[in-house]
Every structure is written in structure tokens, then in C-alpha cells.
Design an enzyme around this catalytic site. Structure first.
Site, mmCIF file in Angstrom:
data_model
loop_
_atom_site.group_PDB
_atom_site.id
_atom_site.type_symbol
_atom_site.label_atom_id
_atom_site.label_comp_id
_atom_site.label_asym_id
_atom_site.label_seq_id
_atom_site.Cartn_x
_atom_site.Cartn_y
_atom_site.Cartn_z
ATOM 1 N N LYS A 51 -114.115 60.239 -51.702
ATOM 2 C CA LYS A 51 -114.024 61.699 -51.747
ATOM 3 C C LYS A 51 -113.191 62.232 -52.923
ATOM 4 C CE LYS A 51 -116.273 63.351 -48.072
ATOM 5 N NZ LYS A 51 -117.253 64.457 -48.123
ATOM 6 N N SER A 306 -117.779 53.308 -47.549
ATOM 7 C CA SER A 306 -117.316 54.602 -48.056
ATOM 8 C C SER A 306 -115.842 54.889 -47.869
ATOM 9 C CB SER A 306 -118.128 55.733 -47.411
ATOM 10 O OG SER A 306 -117.979 55.694 -46.003
#
Length: 414
Positions: A51, A306
Site C-alpha cells: 500500500k 500482499s
């Protein structure tokens, strides 16, 4: 907008800011699936998720005037940490709205990354509450709202994951499995592969309890789900972005839905076998391999891991969900005789040598002779449940199987 060029620009913007995370072959998975499994380790990224890429690319692109005013975001997890870290690096004031229900560990982590440059506002009970407060604040005070996924700069930043994969691995890649929440990572990565490796099939992966992208593509319009299972919190959204929907509907080969229990099994396996700590969304792509095992045999496959922002306080729930999914945890409401020796009789006559009682709670007494008891059993072999049910019937124990009754299960077990 030429998204691919935006990704190339983002790559330059992120130099010396984000880590170029390793692309590592996993021997255990490769052997199991008779293929070459490569893991893109974004769990090793700064702030422990991808992110930061989108957040920094967006915030760094603001004008001097916009930077002076400051930014706002809403998040209970990785996006908040990415924005906080970006504000700290760029020395820009940021306000981060988080639900009051956010674990203290996550709030502390956001403050740690943002230091004196971020203000955290805890409001409402859900992400939607925090999102509404954040957008209202941004409009009222003319501040820039940093969207977690539905923004060109954010999408482009996430797309640099795809560039790194292709820069690292020069041989043909047959499949890339990528997690989908709002769709920012899947959009940016798939656009890169469309330009540089068009024969690679991009497979999106969503939690079964939050199939927002798959539903939208099937409905041929961006569709909001009425309810979702929030367990895979890094990928559980009621509605994907308008921009990400338009990109993913054309770029993705397929979308796999993975049960939350399967995700939990994968989290535990990665910890026990690989010493990898991943969050639920980080385990999605590896959990999806079972559903594609015939197609990927003999191929080269990349799974994007992720993130690793997993709260240790969730460990018990993760184990419980895994056992339920694997058929090794079973709950019953049983009518127990209210007399000495009844429990001993149950253990001796009903359970096998490897079966264990992990939960035992009186619900209420229905009479002086009998009482309702909720019992949880953990098994070593899932087939043993057939003998347990048969033994209870033979020995006169009336029971109701709770695993097949989700409403009653939730009410009694939680």
C-alpha cells in the site's frame, strides 16, 4: 490517461522510497503443485504491505499548495500505514480516520509510521462510518482525500509490483495470482502485464464472503454488496472502485473465490512450514492454488503475497476457522442427563481415542432430568465425525448439529 505510462512514472517516483521486494521460488508449493511457484514478497515491504506504493505516488504528486493544506484518508489497516509513512517522509500533515473498533496495535502502528505528521481520529464502529467522516472533512476543509484504490495515481503506484516481477524474472510467466479488495493492485499489475507480457493470465482472488469484483463483472456493472464477511479485512470491501472495475473487467482472465476457512488454513501452514507471517489478504493467492491445480501443473506461476500486518490476537479465531473448514472442529447442542457420571459416559462411549472436548457449556436446563449442553469437539480425522454422530444416537444422546445451522452457531458460539 495512459495508465501504463503512469506506472512507469510511478516507478521513478518510488525509487529510494519503497523496497524492491524479492521474487522467491517456494520449493514446498512447487513440489506440491508440480509447477514453479514464485512468491512476490510484498509482506516484506516497508510498512509490511504494497500500500505504500500507491499512497506515496499519490501524495508526492500533489501541488505545493495541496501539500500545504494536508491530506485525509480513511482506513483501518494497510492504507492508513502507507499514508502515514508517506506523510512522514514528505513532511505533510495528514489526518487519518479509523473506526473506534480498530485494534490498538494497528492504531499504534499508524502513529509510529506517521509520527508527528499525522493525526488519528477514531470515529464510528465501521469503516463506512470512518469513510463518511473523512470525506466530509475533506470537502469542508478543502483537503485532498487519498482514496485507498479508486485513484489513477494510487493504481499506478500499485502497478509497480508488476514491473518489478517482470524486471526480476526474465523467463515467460504463465499465471499471476493477485488479491483483490478494491482492485487497485489488480488494476495496475494487470495493465503492466497487458503491455509487457500479454500471454500471462492474470487471475484475481477474492474472499468468498466479499466477492465484490466478481459480482460486478458478472452483473456487467459496478455492484455494491449488501453484506460481506469482513474477516479478510485487507480484501473485504462492499464495492470496488469505478476505475478499477473498468480495468479489471477487461484485463483479468478469471476471479477465484476462496473460503475464509481455507485462507486460515493457509496462514497457519505458511507460519508452520515457511516461518512466514501473513495477514488474511496476504494468504489469498496461495490459498487459491488448490482451485487451479490442474491448470497450473507444469507452468510458471507468481503469487503476490500482499501483506503481513496480522494481529496476534486473531490467532485463536484463525485456528478455529481453519479447523471448521477442514472438518476437524464440530459443535453440538446435546441433551445431557443431569446425573453424576453422565459426562464420563459420554467420553467413554461416544468419543474416539484421538477426539478432544474443547468447548463445554450448559445452555439452560429444560427439566430436572435433562439439560442442554453446547459441546465443541476437535478431531484428528474428519471422517471420525460419522462415528461420533452414530455413537450418540446409539447411546440415547439427543443432539442438534450446530455447524450446519449458522444462525444458531453464531448465537451460541460467537
Amino acid at each position: 490517461m495512459n495508465l501504463f505510462n503512469e506506472v512507469l512514472n510511478a516507478k521513478k517516483q518510488l525509487e529510494n522510497v519503497v523496497a524492491s521486494t524479492p521474487l522467491m521460488q517456494n520449493l514446498n508449493l512447487s513440489d506440491e503443485f508440480k509447477t514453479s511457484i514464485l512468491l512476490k514478497r510484498e509482506d516484506l515491504q516497508i510498512v509490511r504491505s504494497y500500500k505504500i506504493r500507491g499512497a506515496y505516488n499519490k501524495i508526492s504528486s500533489l501541488t505545493d499548495a495541496e501539500k500545504q493544506i494536508g491530506v485525509i484518508c480513511a482506513s483501518a489497516g494497510n492504507h492508513a500505514q502507507g499514508v502515514a509513512y508517506s506523510c512522514n517522509l514528505l513532511q505533510i500533515k495528514g489526518k487519518i480516520y479509523m473506526p473506534k473498533t480498530t485494534p490498538k496495535q494497528k492504531v499504534k502502528q499508524v502513529q509510529l509510521f506517521g509520527k508527528s505528521f499525522v493525526e488519528i481520529v477514531l470515529t464510528g464502529d465501521t469503516f463506512d462510518d470512518a469513510y463518511a467522516s473523512a470525506t466530509a472533512d475533506a470537502i469542508k476543509n478543502h483537503k485532498i482525500f487519498i482514496h485507498p484504490f479508486d485513484d489513477e495515481k494510487v493504481i499506478a503506484g500499485q502497478g509497480t509490483v508488476g514491473l518489478e516481477i517482470l524486471e526480476t524474472y526474465k523467463e515467460p510467466i504463465d499465471y499471476v495470482f493477485v488479491p483483490i479488495g478494491g482492485g487497485g493492485l489488480a488494476s495496475g499489475l494487470s495493465e503492466v502485464f497487458k503491455h509487457l507480457s500479454p500471454n500471462t493470465k492474470i487471475i484475481g482472488v477474492e474472499p468468498k464472503g466479499a466477492p465484490s469484483m466478481k459480482t460486478s463483472i458478472e452483473e456487467n456493472k459496478n455492484t455494491a454488496l449488501k453484506t460481506i464477511d469482513k474477516f479478510v479485512d485487507g480484501a473485504a470491501v462492499k464495492q470496488v472502485g469505478d476505475k478499477t472495475f473498468e480495468i479489471c473487467r477487461y484485463n483479468l482472465e478469471d476471479i477465484i473465490l476462496v473460503p475464509e476457512g481455507k485462507v486460515c488454513t493457509t496462514i497457519l501452514r505458511l507460519y508452520n512450514e515457511e516461518a512466514m507471517v501473513v495477514e488474511p489478504a496476504g494468504a489469498l493467492t496461495i490459498a487459491a492454488l488448490d482451485f487451479y491445480k490442474d491448470k497450473i501443473k507444469g507452468k510458471t506461476v507468481v503469487c503476490v503475497v500482499s501483506g503481513s500486518n496480522n494481529d496476534i490476537e486473531r490467532t485463536a479465531e484463525i485456528k478455529e476457522r481453519s479447523l471448521l473448514y477442514e472438518g476437524l472442529m464440530h459443535y453440538f447442542m446435546i441433551q445431557f442427563p443431569q446425573r453424576p457420571g453422565a459426562l464420563k459416559e459420554f467420553v467413554n462411549n461416544i468419543l474416539g481415542p484421538d477426539d478432544d472436548i474443547t468447548y463445554f457449556q450448559f445452555a439452560k436446563k429444560t427439566s430436572r432430568e435433562m439439560g442442554s449442553v453446547v459441546v465443541g469437539l476437535e478431531l484428528k480425522n474428519k471422517k471420525d465425525i460419522l462415528n461420533i454422530k452414530l455413537n450418540m444416537t446409539k447411546n440415547g444422546f439427543e443432539f442438534q448439529y450446530l455447524n450446519d445451522n449458522p444462525n444458531l452457531f453464531t448465537q451460541l458460539i460467537g
